[in-house]
Design an enzyme around this catalytic site. Structure first.
Site, mmCIF file in Angstrom:
data_model
loop_
_atom_site.group_PDB
_atom_site.id
_atom_site.type_symbol
_atom_site.label_atom_id
_atom_site.label_comp_id
_atom_site.label_asym_id
_atom_site.label_seq_id
_atom_site.Cartn_x
_atom_site.Cartn_y
_atom_site.Cartn_z
ATOM 1 N N GLU A 10 13.297 3.090 -6.897
ATOM 2 C CA GLU A 10 13.972 4.210 -6.205
ATOM 3 C C GLU A 10 13.340 5.550 -6.602
ATOM 4 O OE1 GLU A 10 18.049 4.068 -5.239
ATOM 5 O OE2 GLU A 10 18.156 1.889 -5.416
ATOM 6 N N GLY A 67 0.791 -1.228 0.000
ATOM 7 C CA GLY A 67 0.000 0.000 0.000
ATOM 8 C C GLY A 67 0.821 1.273 0.000
ATOM 9 N N ILE A 96 11.214 -6.410 -2.642
ATOM 10 C CA ILE A 96 12.535 -6.167 -2.065
ATOM 11 C C ILE A 96 13.646 -6.854 -2.865
ATOM 12 C CG2 ILE A 96 13.912 -6.220 0.065
ATOM 13 C CD1 ILE A 96 11.297 -4.315 -0.086
HETATM 14 C C1 LIG Z 1 11.924 -4.842 -9.615
HETATM 15 C C2 LIG Z 1 11.638 -3.949 -8.449
HETATM 16 C C3 LIG Z 1 12.573 -3.848 -7.430
HETATM 17 C C4 LIG Z 1 12.311 -3.036 -6.311
HETATM 18 N N1 LIG Z 1 13.215 -3.013 -5.277
HETATM 19 C C5 LIG Z 1 12.878 -2.368 -4.123
HETATM 20 C C6 LIG Z 1 13.716 -2.476 -2.963
HETATM 21 O O1 LIG Z 1 14.774 -3.125 -2.972
HETATM 22 N N2 LIG Z 1 13.306 -1.868 -1.818
HETATM 23 C C7 LIG Z 1 12.145 -1.163 -1.746
HETATM 24 O O2 LIG Z 1 11.833 -0.644 -0.672
HETATM 25 N N3 LIG Z 1 11.337 -1.031 -2.837
HETATM 26 C C8 LIG Z 1 11.668 -1.629 -4.015
HETATM 27 N N4 LIG Z 1 10.849 -1.524 -5.115
HETATM 28 C C9 LIG Z 1 9.617 -0.757 -5.034
HETATM 29 C C10 LIG Z 1 9.644 0.510 -5.868
HETATM 30 O O3 LIG Z 1 10.490 1.459 -5.275
HETATM 31 C C11 LIG Z 1 8.191 0.987 -6.026
HETATM 32 O O4 LIG Z 1 7.547 0.083 -6.908
HETATM 33 C C12 LIG Z 1 8.117 2.404 -6.548
HETATM 34 O O5 LIG Z 1 8.564 3.307 -5.583
HETATM 35 C C13 LIG Z 1 6.692 2.788 -6.979
HETATM 36 O O6 LIG Z 1 5.762 2.457 -5.994
HETATM 37 P P1 LIG Z 1 4.436 1.672 -6.393
HETATM 38 O O7 LIG Z 1 4.859 0.446 -7.139
HETATM 39 O O8 LIG Z 1 3.613 1.478 -5.172
HETATM 40 O O9 LIG Z 1 3.675 2.614 -7.416
HETATM 41 P P2 LIG Z 1 2.704 3.844 -7.026
HETATM 42 O O10 LIG Z 1 3.331 4.677 -5.983
HETATM 43 O O11 LIG Z 1 1.345 3.302 -6.798
HETATM 44 O O12 LIG Z 1 2.718 4.654 -8.392
HETATM 45 C C14 LIG Z 1 1.923 4.261 -9.530
HETATM 46 C C15 LIG Z 1 1.989 5.384 -10.549
HETATM 47 O O13 LIG Z 1 1.429 6.572 -9.993
HETATM 48 C C16 LIG Z 1 2.353 7.645 -10.097
HETATM 49 N N5 LIG Z 1 2.251 8.512 -8.925
HETATM 50 C C17 LIG Z 1 2.203 8.147 -7.614
HETATM 51 N N6 LIG Z 1 2.141 9.248 -6.836
HETATM 52 C C18 LIG Z 1 2.170 10.321 -7.661
HETATM 53 C C19 LIG Z 1 2.145 11.737 -7.461
HETATM 54 N N7 LIG Z 1 2.106 12.272 -6.242
HETATM 55 N N8 LIG Z 1 2.186 12.535 -8.557
HETATM 56 C C20 LIG Z 1 2.240 12.014 -9.801
HETATM 57 N N9 LIG Z 1 2.282 10.689 -10.042
HETATM 58 C C21 LIG Z 1 2.243 9.857 -9.001
HETATM 59 C C22 LIG Z 1 3.726 6.965 -10.173
HETATM 60 O O14 LIG Z 1 4.676 7.812 -10.793
HETATM 61 C C23 LIG Z 1 3.412 5.729 -10.977
HETATM 62 O O15 LIG Z 1 3.440 6.039 -12.341
HETATM 63 C C24 LIG Z 1 11.111 -2.293 -6.247
HETATM 64 C C25 LIG Z 1 10.181 -2.387 -7.305
HETATM 65 C C26 LIG Z 1 10.422 -3.209 -8.373
HETATM 66 C C27 LIG Z 1 9.372 -3.320 -9.460
#
Ligand SMILES: Cc1cc2nc3c(=O)[nH]c(=O)nc-3n(C[C@H](O)[C@H](O)[C@H](O)COP(=O)(O)OP(=O)(O)OC[C@H]3O[C@@H](n4cnc5c(N)ncnc54)[C@H](O)[C@@H]3O)c2cc1C
Length: 381
Positions: free
Chosen positions: A365, A131, A159
């Site tokens: 990131e 979430g 992660i």
């Molecule tokens: C392969 C992979 C490896 C990863 N490794 C790690 C890790 O090692 N550690 C860790 O903690 N996390 C990790 N992540 C998580 C990653 O950092 C998140 O997926 C990322 O930060 C986006 O979060 P979300 O997937 O919840 O997308 P959301 O936050 O739901 O975003 C969905 C879309 O909405 C847009 N959006 C959201 N908020 C706004 C806003 N305020 N204004 C405009 N647009 C917005 C985003 O740009 C995106 O296009 C990893 C993810 C992947 C896929």
């Protein structure tokens, strides 16, 4: 005379070349198999430790290479030129996990974990949840003070290195009423009671890099394993990621360079209309534009890294470098696929993988929109 940003010291150049040489000989032959099996063999990871790229900034006295942040950026770039999946393993381990420990850990934590991270144990950085991604401080994992330590309860998602790591930096909220000011960073070992690594994701790209769910059920963490101060985990998270995204910029520059290398080699060999593709001006111009993009991306990444290295403000530059280099990586990999023609669309050739791998640079990131938000905030106040 001021050196060009891309001018490397002898030591930096030797280091970068030796890492690329390793990647070319020891990683390249396994890239396709690792991608298909979505697995990185432990023997390869052991070789990365021996090479000295798993403890780049760890002091020599703690078993590390005693290098700099810039060395870490060079290593991530050099490896990602061959395989961005291995690049991100090195990146998270060095620019997030070791970096956070060097910056925030107590002397006891440094002594306990830095030698292990430099010698054999992989690190992972666990902030995101189902979430809370972009809105990272909305995390729902809770920490409760109990006896001589804390218990953590919740789930982390996405992660990197989850499958291979032994040492995890985990963010949990110790005081939800205080909002983000309750977020606290903990160092958690794989063997701590109440901690399990869950499902591994089946991904589009960087498939050999594991991406896992982490499950905490009253996971017991000693008091001494708080990283930084209780309630200051938000600072640890933000400041480490600000630096880490320069590493992702380097991963994307490496990827783009790898795709360009393949494209140049291919267009010199492939003949159509009685000529090599490289003889057509239309193709030459596309390659020239890709090289221009790549040069600009590399300059942005090196500039952000050098600013960080010299203690100057770098947060906007880090956002710019990640935003731009991830777009360049996608463009250059896409061009490489186009120039390979039908061969670019099949798995027998390396460029379709790089095209798949490029996409992640715009997501993790901090997504591209979040980088734009950082840049706009700097401009508009
Ligand atoms: C392969 C992979 C490896 C990863 N490794 C790690 C890790 O090692 N550690 C860790 O903690 N996390 C990790 N992540 C998580 C990653 O950092 C998140 O997926 C990322 O930060 C986006 O979060 P979300 O997937 O919840 O997308 P959301 O936050 O739901 O975003 C969905 C879309 O909405 C847009 N959006 C959201 N908020 C706004 C806003 N305020 N204004 C405009 N647009 C917005 C985003 O740009 C995106 O296009 C990893 C993810 C992947 C896929």
């Amino acid at each position: 005379m001021t050196a060009a940003l891309t001018t490397l010291s002898d030591d930096e150049r030797l280091f970068r070349d030796s890492v690329f040489d390793f990647a070319d000989h020891e990683i390249r032959p396994h890239v396709r198999q690792m991608d298909e099996s979505a697995h990185m063999p432990r023997e390869l990871i052991d070789k990365l430790f021996t090479l000295g790229v798993m403890g780049i900034e760890v002091p020599e006295s703690a078993g590390g290479a005693g290098g700099t942040f810039f060395h870490a950026v060079l290593a991530v770039e050099a490896v990602s030129r061959v395989d961005p999946a291995v690049g991100v393993l090195i990146d998270v381990h060095n620019t997030l996990v070791i970096n956070a420990l060097l910056r925030w850990a107590s002397e006891a934590l440094r002594q306990a974990y830095l030698p292990r991270l430099a010698e054999r144990s992989i690190g992972a950085y666990a902030l995101s949840e189902a979430g809370s991604g972009s809105d990272a401080f909305a995390l729902a994992t809770r920490a409760v003070e109990r006896g001589d330590g804390f218990t953590l309860t919740g789930r982390k998602l996405w992660i990197t290195n989850g499958n291979e790591a032994d040492i995890f930096i985990v963010f949990a909220n110790l005081n939800p009423e205080a909002g983000y000011r309750g977020i606290t960073a903990f160092v958690v070992e794989r063997g701590f009671p109440g901690f399990t690594v869950g499902r591994k994701e089946d991904k589009l790209g960087i498939r050999a890099s594991s991406t896992c769910e982490l499950i905490f059920e009253n996971c017991e963490v000693p008091r001494s394993n708080v990283l930084g101060e209780p309630g200051k985990g938000y600072k640890v998270a933000i400041e480490t990621l600000n630096e880490g995204r320069i590493g992702i910029g380097a991963q994307m520059v490496g990827l783009a360079q790898g795709a360009l290398d393949h494209a140049i080699r291919y267009i010199k060999e492939r003949k159509q209309f009685g000529k090599s593709l490289a003889e057509f001006q239309g193709v030459q111009f596309q390659i020239a534009r890709a090289a221009t993009d790549l040069e600009a991306a590399r300059l942005l990444v090196y500039n952000a890294a050098r600013l960080r290295e010299s203690g100057q403000p770098f947060v906007t530059e880090a956002a710019i470098c990640k935003l731009f280099s991830s777009e360049v990586a996608e463009r250059v990999a896409s061009l490489a696929v186009n120039l390979y023609g039908g061969y670019g669309f099949v798995k027998d050739y390396p460029v379709e993988k790089l095209y798949r791998d490029a996409k992640i640079g715009q997501i993790y990131e901090g997504t591209s929109n979040l980088q734009l938000q950082t840049i706009a905030k700097h401009l508009l106040g």
